[in-house]
Design a protein around this motif. Structure first.
Motif, mmCIF file in Angstrom:
data_model
loop_
_atom_site.group_PDB
_atom_site.id
_atom_site.type_symbol
_atom_site.label_atom_id
_atom_site.label_comp_id
_atom_site.label_asym_id
_atom_site.label_seq_id
_atom_site.Cartn_x
_atom_site.Cartn_y
_atom_site.Cartn_z
ATOM 1 N N ARG A 1 -26.157 52.721 90.669
ATOM 2 C CA ARG A 1 -27.017 53.214 91.753
ATOM 3 C C ARG A 1 -26.694 54.649 92.134
ATOM 4 O O ARG A 1 -27.588 55.434 92.463
ATOM 5 C CB ARG A 1 -26.872 52.336 93.002
ATOM 6 C CG ARG A 1 -27.616 51.045 92.959
ATOM 7 C CD ARG A 1 -27.619 50.393 94.328
ATOM 8 N NE ARG A 1 -26.311 50.304 94.944
ATOM 9 C CZ ARG A 1 -25.484 49.248 94.846
ATOM 10 N NH1 ARG A 1 -25.845 48.198 94.145
ATOM 11 N NH2 ARG A 1 -24.324 49.245 95.448
ATOM 12 N N ASP A 2 -25.416 55.004 92.120
ATOM 13 C CA ASP A 2 -24.976 56.304 92.627
ATOM 14 C C ASP A 2 -24.962 57.414 91.585
ATOM 15 O O ASP A 2 -24.757 58.573 91.930
ATOM 16 C CB ASP A 2 -23.583 56.173 93.246
ATOM 17 C CG ASP A 2 -23.565 55.231 94.439
ATOM 18 O OD1 ASP A 2 -24.650 54.957 95.003
ATOM 19 O OD2 ASP A 2 -22.467 54.754 94.803
ATOM 20 N N ALA B 58 -22.804 49.585 91.961
ATOM 21 C CA ALA B 58 -22.760 50.786 92.799
ATOM 22 C C ALA B 58 -22.684 52.041 91.934
ATOM 23 O O ALA B 58 -23.334 53.052 92.234
ATOM 24 C CB ALA B 58 -21.567 50.722 93.749
ATOM 25 N N ARG C 148 -26.227 60.223 89.691
ATOM 26 C CA ARG C 148 -27.360 61.137 89.889
ATOM 27 C C ARG C 148 -28.063 61.486 88.572
ATOM 28 O O ARG C 148 -29.202 61.934 88.581
ATOM 29 C CB ARG C 148 -26.896 62.431 90.562
ATOM 30 C CG ARG C 148 -26.306 62.205 91.932
ATOM 31 C CD ARG C 148 -27.404 62.001 92.927
ATOM 32 N NE ARG C 148 -26.822 61.853 94.257
ATOM 33 C CZ ARG C 148 -27.356 61.146 95.203
ATOM 34 N NH1 ARG C 148 -28.476 60.511 94.993
ATOM 35 N NH2 ARG C 148 -26.786 61.043 96.369
#
Length: 71
Positions: A46-47, A43, A49
């Motif tokens: 994925r998160d 996660a 930026r």
């Protein structure tokens, strides 16, 4: 795990890097992905930026293996 870049000959490919992991068994994969720490790391990737990651998870059977010829 190793990230393998897409060859320059395929610049239009939507996949820039491929991460290959080797698991001894399906059960080992299931145990790892059921671990909350594993999911937290996924996660986080994925998160983030600054280094966006799109994941397409899959398990595959090896059907052929090649090795470099001895010189």
């Amino acid at each position: 795990m190793t990230a393998h870049p897409t060859p320059e000959a395929a610049p239009a490919s939507p996949i820039t890097f491929i991460n290959v992991s080797h698991w001894d068994t399906r059960e080992a994969w299931d145990a790892a992905t059921a671990d909350p720490a594993f999911e937290n790391q996924a996660a986080t990737a994925r998160d983030d930026r600054t280094t966006p990651v799109t994941s397409s998870t899959g398990l595959y059977d090896v059907v052929v293996e090649f090795s470099a010829a001895a010189v």
